[in-house]
Design a protein around this motif. Sequence first.
Motif, mmCIF file in Angstrom:
data_model
loop_
_atom_site.group_PDB
_atom_site.id
_atom_site.type_symbol
_atom_site.label_atom_id
_atom_site.label_comp_id
_atom_site.label_asym_id
_atom_site.label_seq_id
_atom_site.Cartn_x
_atom_site.Cartn_y
_atom_site.Cartn_z
ATOM 1 N N ARG A 71 0.780 -1.012 -0.002
ATOM 2 C CA ARG A 71 0.277 -0.300 0.356
ATOM 3 C C ARG A 71 0.707 1.096 -0.091
ATOM 4 N NH1 ARG A 71 -3.861 0.780 -2.318
ATOM 5 N NH2 ARG A 71 -4.740 2.436 -0.866
ATOM 6 N N PHE A 72 1.930 1.229 0.901
ATOM 7 C CA PHE A 72 3.009 2.591 0.623
ATOM 8 C C PHE A 72 3.152 2.740 -1.196
ATOM 9 C CE2 PHE A 72 7.111 3.912 1.194
ATOM 10 C CZ PHE A 72 7.318 5.076 1.941
ATOM 11 N N LEU A 73 3.616 1.598 -1.011
ATOM 12 C CA LEU A 73 4.229 2.211 -2.178
ATOM 13 C C LEU A 73 3.812 2.297 -3.816
ATOM 14 C CD1 LEU A 73 7.052 -1.155 -2.644
ATOM 15 C CD2 LEU A 73 7.351 0.558 -2.265
ATOM 16 N N VAL A 74 2.470 1.509 -3.575
ATOM 17 C CA VAL A 74 1.583 1.774 -3.956
ATOM 18 C C VAL A 74 1.132 3.311 -4.221
ATOM 19 C CG1 VAL A 74 -1.731 1.446 -4.675
ATOM 20 C CG2 VAL A 74 -0.454 -0.411 -4.880
ATOM 21 N N VAL A 75 0.907 3.451 -3.331
ATOM 22 C CA VAL A 75 0.302 4.822 -2.806
ATOM 23 C C VAL A 75 1.474 6.592 -3.385
ATOM 24 C CG1 VAL A 75 -0.148 7.103 -1.040
ATOM 25 C CG2 VAL A 75 -1.188 4.583 -1.012
ATOM 26 N N TYR A 76 2.887 5.734 -2.983
ATOM 27 C CA TYR A 76 3.582 6.900 -3.735
ATOM 28 C C TYR A 76 3.957 6.605 -4.481
ATOM 29 C CZ TYR A 76 5.207 8.753 1.528
ATOM 30 O OH TYR A 76 4.769 9.716 2.191
ATOM 31 N N GLY A 77 4.237 5.247 -5.449
ATOM 32 C CA GLY A 77 4.846 4.887 -7.019
ATOM 33 C C GLY A 77 3.293 5.594 -7.655
ATOM 34 N N LYS A 78 2.230 5.055 -7.223
ATOM 35 C CA LYS A 78 1.802 5.353 -8.190
ATOM 36 C C LYS A 78 1.506 3.463 -9.208
ATOM 37 C CE LYS A 78 -0.549 8.578 -7.447
ATOM 38 N NZ LYS A 78 -1.112 8.595 -6.117
ATOM 39 N N VAL A 137 1.030 -0.803 -9.499
ATOM 40 C CA VAL A 137 0.108 -1.803 -9.091
ATOM 41 C C VAL A 137 0.695 -3.095 -9.181
ATOM 42 C CG1 VAL A 137 -2.206 -3.224 -9.779
ATOM 43 C CG2 VAL A 137 -1.764 -0.563 -10.799
ATOM 44 N N ARG A 138 1.062 -3.487 -10.531
ATOM 45 C CA ARG A 138 1.617 -5.340 -9.810
ATOM 46 C C ARG A 138 3.145 -4.937 -9.810
ATOM 47 N NH1 ARG A 138 -1.864 -7.652 -14.354
ATOM 48 N NH2 ARG A 138 -3.445 -8.487 -13.291
ATOM 49 N N ARG A 139 3.597 -4.009 -10.103
ATOM 50 C CA ARG A 139 5.321 -4.339 -10.021
ATOM 51 C C ARG A 139 5.377 -3.470 -8.618
ATOM 52 N NH1 ARG A 139 7.572 0.390 -11.372
ATOM 53 N NH2 ARG A 139 6.163 1.015 -12.668
ATOM 54 N N CYS A 140 4.618 -2.613 -7.964
ATOM 55 C CA CYS A 140 5.122 -2.413 -6.319
ATOM 56 C C CYS A 140 4.241 -3.383 -5.631
ATOM 57 C CB CYS A 140 3.889 -1.216 -6.587
ATOM 58 S SG CYS A 140 4.312 0.203 -7.118
ATOM 59 N N TRP A 141 3.297 -4.429 -5.922
ATOM 60 C CA TRP A 141 3.132 -5.765 -5.395
ATOM 61 C C TRP A 141 4.588 -7.228 -4.790
ATOM 62 C CZ3 TRP A 141 -0.028 -5.262 -1.444
ATOM 63 C CH2 TRP A 141 -0.728 -4.580 -1.073
ATOM 64 N N LEU A 142 5.158 -6.828 -5.658
ATOM 65 C CA LEU A 142 6.302 -7.292 -6.381
ATOM 66 C C LEU A 142 7.170 -7.143 -5.869
ATOM 67 C CD1 LEU A 142 7.728 -9.566 -7.668
ATOM 68 C CD2 LEU A 142 8.756 -8.497 -9.606
ATOM 69 N N TRP A 143 7.659 -5.719 -5.509
ATOM 70 C CA TRP A 143 8.885 -5.109 -4.884
ATOM 71 C C TRP A 143 8.373 -5.481 -3.532
ATOM 72 C CZ3 TRP A 143 13.239 -4.163 -6.218
ATOM 73 C CH2 TRP A 143 13.624 -3.280 -7.465
ATOM 74 N N ALA A 144 6.919 -5.227 -3.327
ATOM 75 C CA ALA A 144 6.581 -5.329 -1.721
ATOM 76 C C ALA A 144 6.850 -7.437 -0.930
ATOM 77 C CB ALA A 144 4.800 -4.696 -1.424
ATOM 78 N N ALA A 177 -5.798 -2.736 -7.265
ATOM 79 C CA ALA A 177 -4.559 -3.123 -6.589
ATOM 80 C C ALA A 177 -4.815 -1.854 -5.623
ATOM 81 C CB ALA A 177 -3.815 -4.166 -7.420
ATOM 82 N N GLY A 178 -4.954 -1.665 -5.448
ATOM 83 C CA GLY A 178 -5.317 -0.618 -4.071
ATOM 84 C C GLY A 178 -4.827 0.626 -4.286
ATOM 85 N N ASN A 179 -5.263 0.376 -5.914
ATOM 86 C CA ASN A 179 -5.007 2.109 -6.288
ATOM 87 C C ASN A 179 -5.406 3.347 -6.324
ATOM 88 O OD1 ASN A 179 -2.622 3.647 -7.778
ATOM 89 N ND2 ASN A 179 -3.082 3.066 -9.759
ATOM 90 N N ARG A 180 -6.985 3.581 -6.328
ATOM 91 C CA ARG A 180 -7.742 3.928 -6.263
ATOM 92 C C ARG A 180 -7.368 5.035 -5.353
ATOM 93 N NH1 ARG A 180 -12.887 1.644 -7.160
ATOM 94 N NH2 ARG A 180 -12.092 1.296 -8.492
ATOM 95 N N GLU A 181 -7.740 6.204 -5.234
ATOM 96 C CA GLU A 181 -7.348 6.967 -4.665
ATOM 97 C C GLU A 181 -8.651 7.949 -3.920
ATOM 98 O OE1 GLU A 181 -4.085 8.691 -3.068
ATOM 99 O OE2 GLU A 181 -3.420 7.636 -4.230
#
Length: 129
Positions: A59-66, A68-75, A124-128
């Motif tokens: 969620r931190f990465l999605v909110v900061y990085g905008k 989706v899937r790549r953020c979850w892989l990094w997480a 993937a939680g990317n909605r603001e």
Amino acid sequence: MLTPGSRRKLYTVLLAVWGVAILVLTLMPASKAEPLPFPGWDKIEHAVAFGALAWFAGRFLVVYGKCVRRCWLWAFCATVTYGALIEVAQATLTTTRTAELGDLAADAVGAGLVCLLASRTGDAGNREG
């Protein structure tokens, strides 16, 4: 409803607090007071704790990085790496704890399930909003 700025702050705090809590709990002296409820209970605890950590990291990465899937892989990668570093710390910095490959595997399973499910949801939680 949270603003984008307050979401960033919220996920930053949640990630930091949960990460520190895991670190403290895994490095404090092990107690022999109570037996585990059933064999493998500690692996479930690892999976749940690191699954939650992966959720906060994602969620931190999605909110900061905008992203989706790549953020979850990094997480996932960051969470498993953190788990591995904790196992090394348990082996080298404590006398009452030991490093276990099974603990790291449980960390990876918990983080992996959370990240996989989160990355597969529609946004993937990317909605603001």
